[in-house]
Scaffold this motif. Structure first.
Motif, mmCIF file in Angstrom:
data_model
loop_
_atom_site.group_PDB
_atom_site.id
_atom_site.type_symbol
_atom_site.label_atom_id
_atom_site.label_comp_id
_atom_site.label_asym_id
_atom_site.label_seq_id
_atom_site.Cartn_x
_atom_site.Cartn_y
_atom_site.Cartn_z
ATOM 1 N N TRP A 258 36.727 39.912 26.208
ATOM 2 C CA TRP A 258 36.427 38.892 25.188
ATOM 3 C C TRP A 258 36.219 37.510 25.800
ATOM 4 C CZ3 TRP A 258 39.980 34.908 24.788
ATOM 5 C CH2 TRP A 258 41.192 35.123 25.451
ATOM 6 N N THR A 259 36.866 37.250 26.943
ATOM 7 C CA THR A 259 36.732 35.941 27.585
ATOM 8 C C THR A 259 35.303 35.686 28.019
ATOM 9 O OG1 THR A 259 38.941 36.220 28.472
ATOM 10 C CG2 THR A 259 37.613 34.513 29.472
ATOM 11 N N PHE A 260 34.642 36.764 28.411
ATOM 12 C CA PHE A 260 33.330 36.608 29.037
ATOM 13 C C PHE A 260 32.186 36.829 28.062
ATOM 14 C CE2 PHE A 260 36.538 37.913 32.056
ATOM 15 C CZ PHE A 260 36.510 36.833 32.916
ATOM 16 N N ARG B 6 34.183 28.681 40.983
ATOM 17 C CA ARG B 6 34.113 28.962 42.428
ATOM 18 C C ARG B 6 33.366 27.862 43.161
ATOM 19 N NH1 ARG B 6 32.456 35.050 41.489
ATOM 20 N NH2 ARG B 6 34.544 35.946 41.300
ATOM 21 N N VAL C 210 38.928 43.187 36.648
ATOM 22 C CA VAL C 210 39.594 42.001 36.097
ATOM 23 C C VAL C 210 38.841 41.505 34.870
ATOM 24 C CG1 VAL C 210 40.289 39.614 36.533
ATOM 25 C CG2 VAL C 210 40.493 41.299 38.350
ATOM 26 N N CYS D 163 42.122 33.283 31.659
ATOM 27 C CA CYS D 163 41.561 34.614 31.925
ATOM 28 C C CYS D 163 40.301 34.492 32.783
ATOM 29 C CB CYS D 163 41.258 35.344 30.616
ATOM 30 S SG CYS D 163 42.756 35.794 29.720
ATOM 31 N N THR D 164 39.536 33.438 32.574
ATOM 32 C CA THR D 164 38.381 33.186 33.438
ATOM 33 C C THR D 164 38.851 32.921 34.868
ATOM 34 O OG1 THR D 164 37.194 32.184 31.600
ATOM 35 C CG2 THR D 164 36.351 31.714 33.797
ATOM 36 N N ALA D 165 39.875 32.070 35.001
ATOM 37 C CA ALA D 165 40.382 31.724 36.331
ATOM 38 C C ALA D 165 40.831 32.965 37.090
ATOM 39 C CB ALA D 165 41.538 30.727 36.200
ATOM 40 N N ALA D 166 41.416 33.938 36.356
ATOM 41 C CA ALA D 166 41.905 35.154 37.017
ATOM 42 C C ALA D 166 40.778 35.926 37.687
ATOM 43 C CB ALA D 166 42.623 36.038 36.006
ATOM 44 N N ALA D 167 39.550 35.757 37.188
ATOM 45 C CA ALA D 167 38.417 36.504 37.744
ATOM 46 C C ALA D 167 37.762 35.758 38.907
ATOM 47 C CB ALA D 167 37.390 36.785 36.640
ATOM 48 N N TYR E 3 37.271 39.118 45.900
ATOM 49 C CA TYR E 3 37.351 40.405 45.200
ATOM 50 C C TYR E 3 36.269 41.351 45.722
ATOM 51 C CZ TYR E 3 40.355 38.824 41.334
ATOM 52 O OH TYR E 3 41.395 38.385 40.568
ATOM 53 N N PRO F 114 44.303 29.780 27.053
ATOM 54 C CA PRO F 114 44.384 31.199 27.406
ATOM 55 C C PRO F 114 43.037 31.759 27.874
ATOM 56 C CG PRO F 114 45.612 30.785 25.404
ATOM 57 C CD PRO F 114 44.924 29.498 25.750
ATOM 58 N N LYS F 115 41.976 31.334 27.198
ATOM 59 C CA LYS F 115 40.655 31.832 27.577
ATOM 60 C C LYS F 115 40.271 31.361 28.988
ATOM 61 C CE LYS F 115 35.964 31.764 25.881
ATOM 62 N NZ LYS F 115 35.172 32.712 25.413
ATOM 63 N N ASP F 116 40.528 30.084 29.269
ATOM 64 C CA ASP F 116 40.211 29.559 30.598
ATOM 65 C C ASP F 116 41.069 30.224 31.682
ATOM 66 O OD1 ASP F 116 38.236 27.687 29.788
ATOM 67 O OD2 ASP F 116 39.807 26.340 29.088
ATOM 68 N N GLU G 23 48.181 34.368 36.219
ATOM 69 C CA GLU G 23 48.966 35.337 35.454
ATOM 70 C C GLU G 23 50.448 35.000 35.463
ATOM 71 O OE1 GLU G 23 47.711 39.188 36.858
ATOM 72 O OE2 GLU G 23 46.008 39.106 35.451
ATOM 73 N N VAL H 97 33.114 31.709 35.634
ATOM 74 C CA VAL H 97 33.760 32.072 36.901
ATOM 75 C C VAL H 97 32.986 31.463 38.081
ATOM 76 C CG1 VAL H 97 34.288 34.022 38.405
ATOM 77 C CG2 VAL H 97 34.733 34.187 35.954
ATOM 78 N N HIS I 15 39.890 41.466 30.233
ATOM 79 C CA HIS I 15 39.770 40.453 29.187
ATOM 80 C C HIS I 15 38.307 40.219 28.864
ATOM 81 C CE1 HIS I 15 43.981 39.716 29.028
ATOM 82 N NE2 HIS I 15 44.026 39.532 30.321
ATOM 83 N N MET J 140 38.118 22.300 34.383
ATOM 84 C CA MET J 140 37.976 23.765 34.363
ATOM 85 C C MET J 140 37.661 24.314 32.975
ATOM 86 S SD MET J 140 41.266 24.824 36.651
ATOM 87 C CE MET J 140 40.803 26.535 36.859
ATOM 88 N N LYS K 220 44.046 34.584 40.542
ATOM 89 C CA LYS K 220 44.564 35.553 39.566
ATOM 90 C C LYS K 220 46.085 35.516 39.558
ATOM 91 C CE LYS K 220 44.080 40.380 38.159
ATOM 92 N NZ LYS K 220 45.373 41.070 38.265
#
Lengths: 293, 163
Positions: free
Chosen positions: B152-154, B129, B146, A32-36, B138, A28-30, A46, B125, B150, B120, A42
């Motif tokens: 907490w992820t970062f 990339r 974005v 959310c990173t991928a979405a950014a 973006y 889940p954490k990865d 999602e 991020v 979330h 990954m 994204k």
């Protein structure tokens, strides 16, 4: 693998469904990173493909069997985070369940009403009350004992496999608490029954827990750090404040493998000093993946 | 379906760069796309696979033969898949995802996807990339939004310039 960017741009040729499938093998954490990373990622990150895999395999039964209302959701991702943020009462309110948001693993809390508590059936020693800030209908309140003993039993098959879990006693102190600053013993055992007789496999986990840190004496300030008190060993543990306002103290940790079937028996006791103790409110014992807050 | 006895049926597959490959039907039908053709009776002549090049198809056929030779033993199949993928570079893995998608081979698709997913894991991020050559499309505001969703992820991810 050489780090040549131009070569790796092949990733951009993959259809969204393939990228979603790849992300579903991360965490889940990865995701959310991928979405950014980009707009395209994204959309893949999602998708329900991804979050369906992060939900426990039995999530449909869990949600339908819960006595708590589950917030309306339109995507699997929404459901996932709703199960992370709002614990569900399951098994007739004896247990609460939430998901760990970094890993999607199950975190269970067993309500203190389900503990075996020494002297717990005598209202002179222990009483039961309902508190507005508890997830459970009732919690145990220690009036006064000298023999402190409680046991919680979880079934291993409830837990997510291949996971290192830690157990935490979740509690509060009343204003007039007393006598809780001597070390209690915490132990975790795996117990299985074979041909009618009980086989205990004692795990290595036995630690001293300080429900009230000894050096704090009468000041009743709660230390937020673990360990580090003078004269304590790395196995000694002190409490910290949880995000829900309760206190918790780690009791030990253990590993659950695929297909494990036994009872996890967790004991907390103080039967050595035998001083009078009072003013402890116990919500339950929580099991959640270690290294996660 | 595959012949139970006698001479095994052989299929001929043609890549999009006109290479021809012979493969036992019993192995080839790991691909649902090919299995459907066999079941529909369309697999008699040469089967053209317009979305797969010869190099990738050769790899896929190696996999089909290898995995179908292993009896129902998930442990052994898993260790075969791990070994099969261990020396593949990223370009090859991405081509195999496309081929597995086209051929509808879920076991290969999942094994290759899991292998790429390992790369990954726990990355920033910026790292993703760069590694995958993905352009950041973006706007700064969108990206901030974005990340805010979330947060907490970062937390605890120090920088974007590590490897």
């Amino acid at each position: 693998m050489a780090d040549e960017n131009s070569e790796n741009s092949r990733f951009n040729l993959l259809p969204e469904g393939c990228i979603a499938n790849i992300i579903s093998f991360t965490s889940p954490k990865d995701a959310c990173t991928a979405a950014a990373v980009s707009v395209g990622l994204k959309s893949a990150a999602e998708s329900d493909t991804v979050w369906e895999r992060f939900l426990p395999p039995d999530y449909v039964e869990i949600v339908s069997g819960s006595s708590s209302p589950v917030a309306a959701y339109s995507t699997k991702k929404e459901l996932f985070f709703s199960l992370c943020d709002s614990p569900l009462l399951v098994d007739g309110g004896k247990l609460s369940l939430r998901l760990d948001k970094s890993t999607g693993k199950k975190c269970y809390m067993l309500c203190s009403r389900q503990f075996q508590i020494a002297w717990g059936d005598n209202l002179m020693y222990w009483t039961w009350s309902s508190l507005p800030d508890s997830r459970f209908a009732e919690v145990a309140e220690l009036q006064s004992v000298f023999w402190l003993g409680m046991r919680a039993i979880f079934q291993a098959e409830l837990l997510s496999p291949n996971t290192n879990y830690a157990a935490y006693l979740v509690f509060k102190l009343m204003e007039d608490h007393e006598g809780l600053d001597c070390p209690s013993k915490a132990s975790i055992k795996f117990v299985r029954e074979k041909n009618g007789s009980v086989i205990e496999k004692v795990d290595k986990t036995i630690s001293n827990v300080y429900i009230v840190p000894r050096v704090m004496g009468r000041r009743r300030r709660i230390r937020r750090t673990r360990g580090g008190l003078p004269g304590t060993t790395p196995n000694d543990r002190v409490s910290r404040v949880r995000s829900d306002g309760w206190l918790e103290i780690e009791l030990g940790d253990f590993f659950i493998c695929e297909g494990d079937k036994f009872d996890i028996q967790i004991d907390v006791s103080e039967t050595k000093h035998l001083n009078w103790k009072r003013g402890l409110i116990i919500e339950g014992i929580e099991l959640r993946p270690k290294e996660v807050s | 379906m595959a012949a139970e006895t006698g001479t095994p049926t052989t299929l001929t597959l043609k890549s999009n760069d006109d290479e021809l490959f012979s493969v036992a039907e019993s192995a080839a039908i790991l691909s649902v796309t090919i299995r459907n053709m066999v079941e529909d009776g369309c697999a008699g002549g040469v089967i053209p696979l317009d979305n797969v090049d010869g190099k990738t198809l050769a790899s896929v056929i190696t996999y089909m033969n290898g995995i179908s030779a292993i009896p129902a033993d998930e442990e052994k199949k898993k260790s075969y898949r791990d070994k099969f993928l261990s020396d593949k570079d990223f370009e090859t893995l991405a081509d195999m995802v496309l081929a597995a998608n086209y051929l509808n081979m879920s076991c290969l698709m999942d094994a290759v996807s899991a292998k790429i997913a390992q790369v990954m894991e726990k990355k920033s991020v910026g790292w993703v990339r760069r590694k995958f050559g993905i352009e950041n499309d973006y706007t700064p505001e969108e990206e901030a939004a974005v990340k805010e969703e979330h947060k907490w992820t970062f937390e605890g991810v120090e920088t974007d310039d590590d490897n």
